[in-house]
Scaffold this active site. Structure first.
Site, mmCIF file in Angstrom:
data_model
loop_
_atom_site.group_PDB
_atom_site.id
_atom_site.type_symbol
_atom_site.label_atom_id
_atom_site.label_comp_id
_atom_site.label_asym_id
_atom_site.label_seq_id
_atom_site.Cartn_x
_atom_site.Cartn_y
_atom_site.Cartn_z
ATOM 1 N N ARG A 1 0.823 -1.215 0.000
ATOM 2 C CA ARG A 1 0.000 0.000 0.000
ATOM 3 C C ARG A 1 0.858 1.267 0.000
ATOM 4 N NH1 ARG A 1 -4.850 -2.049 4.091
ATOM 5 N NH2 ARG A 1 -6.204 -2.799 2.430
ATOM 6 N N LYS B 1 -13.141 -13.107 7.682
ATOM 7 C CA LYS B 1 -14.282 -12.205 7.914
ATOM 8 C C LYS B 1 -15.494 -12.783 7.204
ATOM 9 C CE LYS B 1 -11.265 -8.158 7.853
ATOM 10 N NZ LYS B 1 -10.769 -7.194 6.833
ATOM 11 N N GLY C 1 -6.388 -7.241 2.162
ATOM 12 C CA GLY C 1 -5.075 -6.974 2.734
ATOM 13 C C GLY C 1 -4.280 -8.242 2.983
ATOM 14 N N GLY D 1 -12.240 -4.493 1.916
ATOM 15 C CA GLY D 1 -13.635 -4.144 2.175
ATOM 16 C C GLY D 1 -14.213 -3.273 1.077
HETATM 17 P P1 ADP Z 1 -8.408 -10.381 3.486
HETATM 18 O O1 ADP Z 1 -7.620 -9.452 4.368
HETATM 19 O O2 ADP Z 1 -7.631 -10.883 2.313
HETATM 20 O O3 ADP Z 1 -9.728 -9.784 3.089
HETATM 21 P P2 ADP Z 1 -9.459 -11.765 5.784
HETATM 22 O O4 ADP Z 1 -9.024 -10.638 6.620
HETATM 23 O O5 ADP Z 1 -10.912 -12.017 5.630
HETATM 24 O O6 ADP Z 1 -8.773 -11.693 4.324
HETATM 25 O O7 ADP Z 1 -8.870 -13.139 6.339
HETATM 26 C C1 ADP Z 1 -7.493 -13.397 6.402
HETATM 27 C C2 ADP Z 1 -7.220 -14.388 7.489
HETATM 28 O O8 ADP Z 1 -8.034 -15.525 7.360
HETATM 29 C C3 ADP Z 1 -5.800 -14.885 7.487
HETATM 30 O O9 ADP Z 1 -5.118 -14.318 8.580
HETATM 31 C C4 ADP Z 1 -5.949 -16.408 7.627
HETATM 32 O O10 ADP Z 1 -5.090 -16.949 8.602
HETATM 33 C C5 ADP Z 1 -7.392 -16.550 8.049
HETATM 34 N N1 ADP Z 1 -7.978 -17.854 7.717
HETATM 35 C C6 ADP Z 1 -8.021 -18.466 6.521
HETATM 36 N N2 ADP Z 1 -8.579 -19.679 6.620
HETATM 37 C C7 ADP Z 1 -8.903 -19.850 7.913
HETATM 38 C C8 ADP Z 1 -9.484 -20.925 8.661
HETATM 39 N N3 ADP Z 1 -9.841 -22.072 8.075
HETATM 40 N N4 ADP Z 1 -9.659 -20.737 9.984
HETATM 41 C C9 ADP Z 1 -9.279 -19.592 10.582
HETATM 42 N N5 ADP Z 1 -8.725 -18.558 9.936
HETATM 43 C C10 ADP Z 1 -8.527 -18.694 8.619
HETATM 44 MG MG MG Z 2 -7.765 -8.987 6.444
#
Ligand code: ADP
Ligand code: MG
Length: 408
Positions: free
Chosen positions: A39, A207, A365, A389
């Site tokens: 970023r 999320k 992110g 988001g």
């Molecule tokens: P982004 O930032 O790409 O939008 P999120 O913030 O929604 O993604 O989620 C990222 C997190 O999700 C990572 O830190 C990862 O460890 C976690 N994650 C992925 N799969 C699982 C799972 N099965 N159980 C718990 N956490 C998970």
């Molecule tokens: Mg995230």
């Protein structure tokens, strides 16, 4: 919507003028070390254009979610230190946002220099639901720009927020769309209008309810939705499987059932993993094994097992679909990629995106951080978005306050 562009502002002339720029410097930190400077790098071009043209640049940005008061761990110091390393112009960080430090340093700012104000969320008025509170804060930010200021919104990651530094300042100053926001919006338009098919969407991450919301608008638009990460367990639960100790949002089960019911008629196919990597506990060195997705409780860890990644069969099936696509949007890691043992699914999906003869977009992110920490080059993808988001809300069809306020 049409926007005044940064180039228009430059053409008007900015030498000696104060230009307030909302940037996205919300980078992941490990203590005080920036772990992914994507970023920051993405914010540089606009700052360079403005400083080259002789503007006095005031940057506002947030980091993390402080509770409306200064907190050392949310200071912009590490991010600004990295910015200063990368920047060909002089960068200084104020000790506060609109206090005496910000006022003094902005008053002595020279043409072509950049002053970053401390985390805007150190002031509770930034995110206030009370319009007059935000207005007051916006007035104080705008006051730093003197009598001939301008505003550039370049923080794509924050355009879905009706916050003072994103929304309210834009109602007070001549406002322009930064190049980063411009590029991001162009990319998202390709994912919503005349999208090249097959259009495959890969969703994961933690999320869960945020990610589930986007599916509503993708039914009928995406040909295939691949479900991984934390949300896959809500899908498994919706078709009646036990998920043991895995991440589950029980209140979202009816939502998922509704999606599954509407999918066929809408022409969208869901692909849910057939195998899952289950661990004894949530840790890097946890004992783990791969089990069928309908037998998670049958692992050696019984009801305690937690699913931390999609299994290899699922990863291969996902990769196949991705490689057959013409457009791919991916948001959310397939598993807990931060732990090597549970990074296989995320790695396979990333690899498939780089091999697909398709327009590929990575959003979120952690997803962006994942592809970089797993060693993939940025240019192996069509676009790595700086907004998680924000891109999801755009794809949901929601109005983004930070964009509409710039509409001329
Ligand atoms: P982004 O930032 O790409 O939008 P999120 O913030 O929604 O993604 O989620 C990222 C997190 O999700 C990572 O830190 C990862 O460890 C976690 N994650 C992925 N799969 C699982 C799972 N099965 N159980 C718990 N956490 C998970
Ligand atoms: Mg995230």
């Amino acid at each position: 919507m049409t926007f005044h562009t940064l180039n228009e502002l430059i053409a008007e002339g900015v030498r000696g003028r104060y230009v307030l720029v909302r940037s996205d410097l919300n980078v992941p930190l490990d203590g005080f070390t920036v772990t992914d400077d994507g970023r920051i790098k993405a914010s540089l071009p606009v700052l360079e254009k403005l400083t080259d043209a002789g503007a006095r640049v005031l940057v506002t940005a947030h980091l993390g979610r402080p509770k409306g008061a200064p907190e050392e761990k949310y200071s912009l110091k590490p991010a600004v230190a990295r910015l200063a390393e990368l920047a060909p112009f002089k960068v200084v960080l104020a000790e506060d946002t609109v206090g005496s430090s910000a006022k003094e340093l902005s008053a002595s700012l020279q043409d072509g220099e950049v002053l970053v104000l401390e985390n805007v969320r150190f002031d509770a008025r930034e995110t206030s639901k009370d319009d007059s509170q935000r207005a007051q804060f916006a007035d104080e930010l705008v006051a730093l720009t003197g009598s001939n200021g301008a505003f550039v919104d370049d923080a794509f990651g924050a355009v879905h927020r009706k916050h003072a530094s994103v929304y309210d300042v834009a109602t007070r100053l001549p406002s322009y769309q930064g190049d980063l926001v411009h590029t991001e919006v162009e990319v998202l338009q390709k994912l919503t209008t005349d999208t090249q098919r097959p259009y495959v969407v890969v969703l994961g991450g933690s999320k869960v309810s945020d990610k589930l919301a986007v599916i509503d608008n993708l039914l009928g638009k995406a040909d295939t939705i691949l479900v991984g990460g934390g949300m896959l367990f809500t899908f498994l639960a919706a078709v009646g499987h036990q998920v043991a100790g895995s991440l589950l949002e029980e209140d979202q089960i009816p939502v998922v059932k509704d999606y599954l019911q509407r999918a066929a008629a809408a022409g969208t196919e869901f692909i849910v993993p057939t195998d899952v990597v289950v661990a004894e506990k949530f840790s890097a060195d946890a004992t783990h094994e791969t089990v069928p997705a309908d037998a998670i409780e049958g692992s050696s860890f019984g009801a305690k097992g937690i699913g931390l990644d999609i299994g290899p069969d699922s990863a291969a099936a996902f990769a196949d679909r991705i490689k057959g696509a013409k457009t791919v949007f991916w948001n959310g890691p397939m598993g807990v990629f931060e732990f090597e043992a549970f990074s296989g699914g995320t790695r396979a999906v990333a690899q498939a995106l780089t091999e697909a003869d398709a327009f590929t977009v990575v959003g979120g992110g952690d997803s962006a951080a994942a592809v970089r920490t797993l060693g993939f080059a940025d240019d192996a993808f069509g676009h790595i978005s700086t907004g998680g988001g924000a891109s999801l809300e755009y794809l949901e069809g929601k109005e983004l306050p930070g964009l509409s306020v710039l509409d001329r």
